[in-house]
Scaffold this active site. Sequence first.
Site, short mmCIF file in Angstrom:
data_model
loop_
_atom_site.label_atom_id
_atom_site.label_comp_id
_atom_site.label_asym_id
_atom_site.label_seq_id
_atom_site.Cartn_x
_atom_site.Cartn_y
_atom_site.Cartn_z
N ASP A 90 -9.81 -9.97 8.64
CA ASP A 90 -9.36 -8.27 8.29
C ASP A 90 -10.43 -7.19 8.57
O ASP A 90 -9.81 -6.41 8.77
CB ASP A 90 -8.73 -8.51 6.88
CG ASP A 90 -7.94 -7.16 6.50
OD1 ASP A 90 -7.17 -7.07 7.47
OD2 ASP A 90 -7.86 -6.58 5.51
N LYS A 146 -3.32 -10.92 12.89
CA LYS A 146 -4.76 -11.16 12.72
C LYS A 146 -5.14 -12.59 12.33
O LYS A 146 -5.82 -12.91 12.66
CB LYS A 146 -5.08 -9.90 11.92
CG LYS A 146 -5.41 -8.63 12.57
CD LYS A 146 -6.25 -7.73 11.75
CE LYS A 146 -6.17 -7.39 10.29
NZ LYS A 146 -4.64 -6.75 10.10
N ARG A 195 0.75 -1.15 0.00
CA ARG A 195 -0.01 0.07 0.05
C ARG A 195 0.74 1.34 0.25
O ARG A 195 2.06 1.29 0.52
CB ARG A 195 -0.84 -0.10 1.09
CG ARG A 195 -2.21 -0.91 1.23
CD ARG A 195 -3.04 -0.86 2.33
NE ARG A 195 -2.70 -1.26 3.71
CZ ARG A 195 -1.70 -0.51 4.54
NH1 ARG A 195 -1.97 0.60 4.36
NH2 ARG A 195 -1.49 -1.22 5.71
N ALA A 244 4.96 -10.43 0.71
CA ALA A 244 4.20 -11.32 -0.12
C ALA A 244 3.03 -11.85 0.32
O ALA A 244 2.82 -11.84 1.77
CB ALA A 244 5.47 -12.56 -0.19
N ALA A 275 0.09 -7.25 9.86
CA ALA A 275 1.18 -8.13 10.45
C ALA A 275 1.62 -8.12 11.74
O ALA A 275 2.63 -8.38 12.19
CB ALA A 275 2.57 -7.57 9.43
N CYS A 276 0.43 -8.18 12.47
CA CYS A 276 0.60 -8.38 14.03
C CYS A 276 -0.20 -9.36 14.56
O CYS A 276 -0.50 -9.69 15.57
CB CYS A 276 0.03 -7.02 14.75
SG CYS A 276 1.14 -5.76 14.88
#
Length: 599
Positions: free
Chosen positions: A292, A271, A76, A382, A268-269
């Site tokens: 998400d 979820k 993003r 990725a 990237a924690c």
Amino acid sequence: MTGDWMSKITHSGLKSWIEEVIALVSPKDVRLCDGSEAEYQQLCQQMQEAGVMTLLNPELHPNCFLVRSSPDDVARVEQFTFICTKTKEEAGPTNNWRDPQEMRAELHELFQGCMQGRTLYIVPFCMGPLHSPFSLVGIEITDSPYVVCSMKIMTRMGASVLEMLGSSGTFYKCLHSVGKPLAPGEKDVAWPCNPGHMRIVHFQDDSSVMSFGSGYGGNALLGKKCVALRLASYLGHKQGWLAEHMLVIGVTNPEGRKKYFAAAFPSACGKTNLAMLMPKLPGWKVECIGDDIAWIRPGDDGRLYAVNPEFGFFGVAIGTSEKTNPNALATCHSDSIFTNVALTSDGDVWWEGKTATPPQGMIDWKGRNWTPGGEPAAHPNARFTAPLDHCPSLDPQWDSPQGVPLEAIIFGGRRTETIPLVYESLSWEHGVMMGAGMSSTTTAAIAGELGKLRHDPFAMLPFCGYNMAAYFEHWLSFAGKGLQLPRIFSVNWFRKDENGQFIWPGFSENLRVLEWIFRRTDGEDSIARRTPIGYLPTEEGLNTTGLNLSRDALQSLLAVDTQGWRAEVNNIREYCSIFGSDMPRQILEELSRIENELK
């Protein structure tokens, strides 16, 4: 092909918008997507022939493909993401604002002729279960077949959505282009993009999105962050509901009682790992509604109900393994698209963390022969794009039009110190302060920001489509509606000891924290102690049986670090100052209360 779409669209407003776009972007061809499996296979075949996609070994990954993006289009791009509201104040200090008229003129110039030499795809999609009163219909126009195939996995897409829209339904206009027109005879590249002119623009006045120059997921799959969060959060503010960057799970205890929890973590924690958790504790079950996005609304019974508007997973591959998330590996076993991972010699995919030892003879994400000890084989951001219904732990209510009732809302981030393993808010207002004060170490999902600690209120910093101070106020307003509100918790799996090692084992053992939350929502008082920062587990209240965790380690995970918390309060207060007089006083009062009680 160009004229075929006309007869299939009965909605005059949609027809005229498509005609406008065609006149602007000048495609060589037009295709209305029906969402069928045959169409998906034909587009994948087309991309294989063009060198865009690689078919994986069908014995290892049936009907799966690998795609490599351009190295300058991998995440993003927040610096090129804009919220266009009538006034800058309405967008607030955390969003990039541009005047809507000026931005429309700029985009008109960029989109002029941008699809020359390319096919324009019309992609009808629905966010939320088909025929749910809460679902939103969008039409994405794109020149990327990769986007079409990804939207088939990530959303309910195709002819059924057009049927649902009918001749007069409301729809979100989503226009996307990779921004690389082709001259007659010009050979295309495998991943066309235009990094110098990227724009991801949201117009709140007419519920539309225009995205130019990027083919990457969050910038190009416009139903996801653009519609389901940035536009939907604005709509929810007006209509009295919430669009949140949250996973939703069903947790069943050994007695067979089930509760639903939602949790907000920055990218990237963990979820996806929590959403697909496989408990080790006997008798417990965790089932996944989504990993998400959650749309949360008050139900007729006064409880808050959550729906997952998505139809697939767009998961971070790095670190996903049989140990960390076996359900994720099972989910992307078939019918999935992998982006920017490594390719093994036997036609499998690989990424850092998938196995302890990398296979020999791999091709890296840039298409080069990979050698150990050099650059990573897979890009840190990725992804796998996989169907929701392939998840082995999918909750039976995943497609419920009404959603599932929430009993807990959990906030979390990646913090190495100060923040305890788990604690509960003292009130709804305190819980909103906890969400507003969230901060986390940044990740590869955001271009150019790896490894810094940044504030990320409610994990919505990049996704809130209006002034965040008004968003905090909106959350606070739920306390005055006579609702049966969920309890609010904070978790932090990422505390480290003096040697830099994680103290808590994490992953499947996080069920022990969910067990404490479950029992608290049952009203068990004896397992918690009140502190200035909230209710913390007593040492006996948290189930650590069978864990190799010393008493000292447990105490450090459940301690209130007075000095650290004073600094934390100051840090949150300083961050809140960017909102000026718009900042809700209840949040500032909670900060003062904590500060006074810490003395």
